[in-house]
Write a protein that holds these residues in place. Sequence first.
Motif, PDB file in Angstrom:
ATOM      1  N   THR A   5       0.780  -1.231   0.000  1.00  0.00           N
ATOM      2  CA  THR A   5       0.000   0.000   0.000  1.00  0.00           C
ATOM      3  C   THR A   5       0.814   1.286   0.000  1.00  0.00           C
ATOM      4  OG1 THR A   5      -0.150  -0.189   2.381  1.00  0.00           O
ATOM      5  CG2 THR A   5      -2.014  -0.991   1.113  1.00  0.00           C
ATOM      6  N   THR A   6       2.093   1.235   0.401  1.00  0.00           N
ATOM      7  CA  THR A   6       2.818   2.499   0.498  1.00  0.00           C
ATOM      8  C   THR A   6       3.087   3.079  -0.891  1.00  0.00           C
ATOM      9  OG1 THR A   6       4.744   3.583   1.385  1.00  0.00           O
ATOM     10  CG2 THR A   6       5.066   1.399   0.538  1.00  0.00           C
ATOM     11  N   MET A   7       3.250   4.399  -0.933  1.00  0.00           N
ATOM     12  CA  MET A   7       3.473   5.069  -2.207  1.00  0.00           C
ATOM     13  C   MET A   7       4.949   5.091  -2.582  1.00  0.00           C
ATOM     14  SD  MET A   7       0.649   6.007  -3.481  1.00  0.00           S
ATOM     15  CE  MET A   7      -0.274   4.664  -2.783  1.00  0.00           C
ATOM     16  N   ALA A  53       2.568  10.538  -2.662  1.00  0.00           N
ATOM     17  CA  ALA A  53       2.023  10.673  -1.316  1.00  0.00           C
ATOM     18  C   ALA A  53       1.180  11.931  -1.182  1.00  0.00           C
ATOM     19  CB  ALA A  53       3.150  10.694  -0.288  1.00  0.00           C
ATOM     20  N   GLY A  54       1.345  12.878  -2.130  1.00  0.00           N
ATOM     21  CA  GLY A  54       0.561  14.091  -2.058  1.00  0.00           C
ATOM     22  C   GLY A  54      -0.863  13.904  -2.561  1.00  0.00           C
ATOM     23  N   MET A  55      -1.156  12.743  -3.131  1.00  0.00           N
ATOM     24  CA  MET A  55      -2.495  12.514  -3.667  1.00  0.00           C
ATOM     25  C   MET A  55      -3.464  12.203  -2.540  1.00  0.00           C
ATOM     26  SD  MET A  55      -1.729  10.207  -6.980  1.00  0.00           S
ATOM     27  CE  MET A  55      -2.064   8.811  -5.981  1.00  0.00           C
ATOM     28  N   GLN A  56      -4.729  12.203  -2.915  1.00  0.00           N
ATOM     29  CA  GLN A  56      -5.738  11.819  -1.941  1.00  0.00           C
ATOM     30  C   GLN A  56      -5.805  10.293  -1.906  1.00  0.00           C
ATOM     31  OE1 GLN A  56      -9.457  13.619  -2.776  1.00  0.00           O
ATOM     32  NE2 GLN A  56      -9.512  14.407  -0.705  1.00  0.00           N
ATOM     33  N   LEU A  57      -5.565   9.721  -0.727  1.00  0.00           N
ATOM     34  CA  LEU A  57      -5.391   8.273  -0.658  1.00  0.00           C
ATOM     35  C   LEU A  57      -6.387   7.666   0.307  1.00  0.00           C
ATOM     36  CD1 LEU A  57      -1.529   8.262  -0.306  1.00  0.00           C
ATOM     37  CD2 LEU A  57      -2.810   7.547  -2.293  1.00  0.00           C
ATOM     38  N   PRO A  58      -6.765   6.398   0.067  1.00  0.00           N
ATOM     39  CA  PRO A  58      -7.534   5.669   1.075  1.00  0.00           C
ATOM     40  C   PRO A  58      -6.730   5.532   2.370  1.00  0.00           C
ATOM     41  CG  PRO A  58      -7.507   4.491  -1.008  1.00  0.00           C
ATOM     42  CD  PRO A  58      -6.554   5.615  -1.135  1.00  0.00           C
ATOM     43  N   LYS A 114      -2.748   5.846   3.013  1.00  0.00           N
ATOM     44  CA  LYS A 114      -2.337   7.109   3.610  1.00  0.00           C
ATOM     45  C   LYS A 114      -1.453   6.853   4.822  1.00  0.00           C
ATOM     46  CE  LYS A 114      -4.177  11.640   4.196  1.00  0.00           C
ATOM     47  NZ  LYS A 114      -5.266  12.443   3.696  1.00  0.00           N
ATOM     48  N   PHE A 115      -1.847   5.861   5.639  1.00  0.00           N
ATOM     49  CA  PHE A 115      -1.071   5.572   6.839  1.00  0.00           C
ATOM     50  C   PHE A 115       0.343   5.126   6.485  1.00  0.00           C
ATOM     51  CE2 PHE A 115       0.516   2.427   9.876  1.00  0.00           C
ATOM     52  CZ  PHE A 115       0.631   3.240  10.975  1.00  0.00           C
ATOM     53  N   PHE A 116       0.456   4.184   5.540  1.00  0.00           N
ATOM     54  CA  PHE A 116       1.784   3.673   5.219  1.00  0.00           C
ATOM     55  C   PHE A 116       2.588   4.653   4.385  1.00  0.00           C
ATOM     56  CE2 PHE A 116      -0.086  -0.453   6.371  1.00  0.00           C
ATOM     57  CZ  PHE A 116       0.893  -0.856   7.250  1.00  0.00           C
ATOM     58  N   SER A 117       1.978   5.751   3.949  1.00  0.00           N
ATOM     59  CA  SER A 117       2.733   6.779   3.228  1.00  0.00           C
ATOM     60  C   SER A 117       2.972   8.007   4.083  1.00  0.00           C
ATOM     61  CB  SER A 117       1.983   7.182   1.961  1.00  0.00           C
ATOM     62  OG  SER A 117       1.698   6.044   1.195  1.00  0.00           O
ATOM     63  N   LEU A 118       2.711   7.931   5.366  1.00  0.00           N
ATOM     64  CA  LEU A 118       2.921   9.087   6.246  1.00  0.00           C
ATOM     65  C   LEU A 118       4.395   9.486   6.239  1.00  0.00           C
ATOM     66  CD1 LEU A 118       0.797   8.405   9.442  1.00  0.00           C
ATOM     67  CD2 LEU A 118       0.443  10.121   7.698  1.00  0.00           C
ATOM     68  N   GLY A 119       4.626  10.788   6.287  1.00  0.00           N
ATOM     69  CA  GLY A 119       6.004  11.251   6.406  1.00  0.00           C
ATOM     70  C   GLY A 119       6.790  11.221   5.123  1.00  0.00           C
ATOM     71  N   LEU A 120       6.118  11.027   3.995  1.00  0.00           N
ATOM     72  CA  LEU A 120       6.848  11.016   2.733  1.00  0.00           C
ATOM     73  C   LEU A 120       6.917  12.389   2.090  1.00  0.00           C
ATOM     74  CD1 LEU A 120       5.613   7.750   1.006  1.00  0.00           C
ATOM     75  CD2 LEU A 120       7.864   8.230   1.891  1.00  0.00           C
ATOM     76  N   GLU A 131      -6.458  20.156   0.979  1.00  0.00           N
ATOM     77  CA  GLU A 131      -5.054  20.469   1.237  1.00  0.00           C
ATOM     78  C   GLU A 131      -4.118  19.848   0.211  1.00  0.00           C
ATOM     79  OE1 GLU A 131      -4.043  18.979   5.001  1.00  0.00           O
ATOM     80  OE2 GLU A 131      -4.320  16.882   4.452  1.00  0.00           O
ATOM     81  N   ASP A 132      -4.564  18.793  -0.476  1.00  0.00           N
ATOM     82  CA  ASP A 132      -3.630  18.109  -1.360  1.00  0.00           C
ATOM     83  C   ASP A 132      -3.827  18.477  -2.817  1.00  0.00           C
ATOM     84  OD1 ASP A 132      -2.507  16.806   0.727  1.00  0.00           O
ATOM     85  OD2 ASP A 132      -4.020  15.208   0.678  1.00  0.00           O
TER      86      ASP A 132
END
Lengths: 315, 301
Positions: free
Chosen positions: A28-30, A90-95, A99-105, A166-167
Amino acid sequence: MILGPVAQIVAFSLCALIAIAGALGMATTMSMFRSGIFLMASFIGVAGLFILLSADLLGLLQVMMYIGGMLVMILFMVLFSHDPGGAMMAGMQLPIIEKFFSLGLLPREQKQEEQSQHAGNGHQPMEQNGQDDHAGHADHGDQDAEQNGHDEHAGQNGHGGHEDHEDHEHHEHMDMSMTTPIKKPAAVLAVLVGVILVGLLLLRPAWPIVAATPNPNSAEMVGHLLMGKYMLAFEGAGLLILIGIFGAVFLARAGHFPDERGREARVAVDAQPTAPEAPALQPVADADPPDAAELVGVTEIQTRRNLEKDGRGEQ
Amino acid sequence: MGVVLQMPVVLAALLGGALLTLLLERTLLQRTQTEPGPAAAVDYRHAVDPPNADRWLYPAGPVLALLGVALATVVIPFGPNLIGEDLGIGVFYFIVVVDFVVLGIALGGWGANTPDAVEACYRIVAQLVAYVIPLGLALVGAIMMAESLSTVAIVEAQTGLWYIVLQPIGFVLYLITGLMQAYRAPFLEPFAASIQQGVLHTSGGWQAMAWRMALSGVLFVVAAMGAVLFLGGWQGPLLPGPVWMLLKTYGLMALMLWLGTRVRLRSTAQMLALSWKVLIPVGLVNVLIVGMLILLGVGTA
């Protein structure tokens, strides 16, 4: 070392959690780099389960293979990847899970005001574009692009209220390959297969329980098996790898891909620091043009490096 | 010993060892005036906040590196009964957990996301590819003679004669690959001054502290493992075991560091060439020679 029942359950839960969370994060991560690391974590969690089952040699082999192998694989993947760091995606709107696994990117500058950014982005060449477009976008207030972004989202995710503004700067960069129509059927199929497999495990009539304790000296046993019963397979694998190495050496033989000049400037060492610059002293007429251009690049890199060092010294 | 008691003791051993390592390394560097590499000064007071960092991987780097070194310390025997845990596959376990340092540096470098740190990430992975096979071949000789992977059994097998006498080629191979594994000169490419010491430059505060401990610790465990494999571990006359072990560890470390400053620094490409063209063939020859010695009955009990 024999663990007590409580410690066993704790260790099992921990390893299982690492294995499952790693697999989920991998899918799931981006960030492609993170994806590889999550896969590695998942395999290391499985290695922990092996060790809990007294197969310590097997578990450690798994860890060794996956740390070394996966790191090399990640590097090759980065070479061919469009956005390996995932800062754009990661800047996209994600489920929620993605979103969780792409935090901090996301780079920090995007959240704050525009800063003059130097350095950075070593592996995100598209990042600069994103920044520039964002600035332009803000100036013109391009309604069309916003509208498009909304429509795309509504079409893909199908859960109405996209009030999250925001995104939006990244909408025009959206990679549509993320949300192919096959995604949902594929997910249903995967879940179905998973349910069937787990169901088969649970419904299996009887698990035989053996009283024998496993041999603590597993390395010796594995060695005897590899050199005895499974010798043919073992030697065959060795032969295959040898042929693979021959093939790699043949393909990469010298003379086909001459070394790039520019890299020499960044290599550690330098007993003879003047070496890369020496040809530059020749008369311009003698040097052939592309060569000279390369050398200019080298000197530029070096000057930049010196400047950076000086700047750091002042800090 | 329960796990609760083992962990602090092993960590204390690692901390003490890393501290002494740092002192020794600094002293040598002051004398030789060479590039500091992983021993370069870092800023413990100010945290660094790289703007483009991957904020999960960036802090994970030093933690994983320190974890790897701490796990490696577990199997190093400082005396007959002075060992964290005498694992049956000790030496193999050691090679595997030291890989976590490479993983940590790769994560920290990529996570910091500055050109220099990412370059360090690439270089460290290439260096792993360079050293891991010859290192394994250097260890195989000692393992074959001791007929065990357990570090305690390897030390006890050297009661009569140290393996440095029987396997000089293996020892030299270990010196070279040990320097590669500890990222010290001449193999300090991932921490070269030309990329501002790679991950060290993008770390501050607790991360710099963790890097310092991990990078000093990795040299300590590599030297200690060399003392165990080739210099007879804790065994020696007159002095007690732990003292001998420390003397051998730091003696070997000083020898490695000093020899390292005698030669020109090597780039990653040169390391790979050295590994594949020289070290691996020499390692295979070493394994053959050791095998013949064993068949002749030399060195085995």
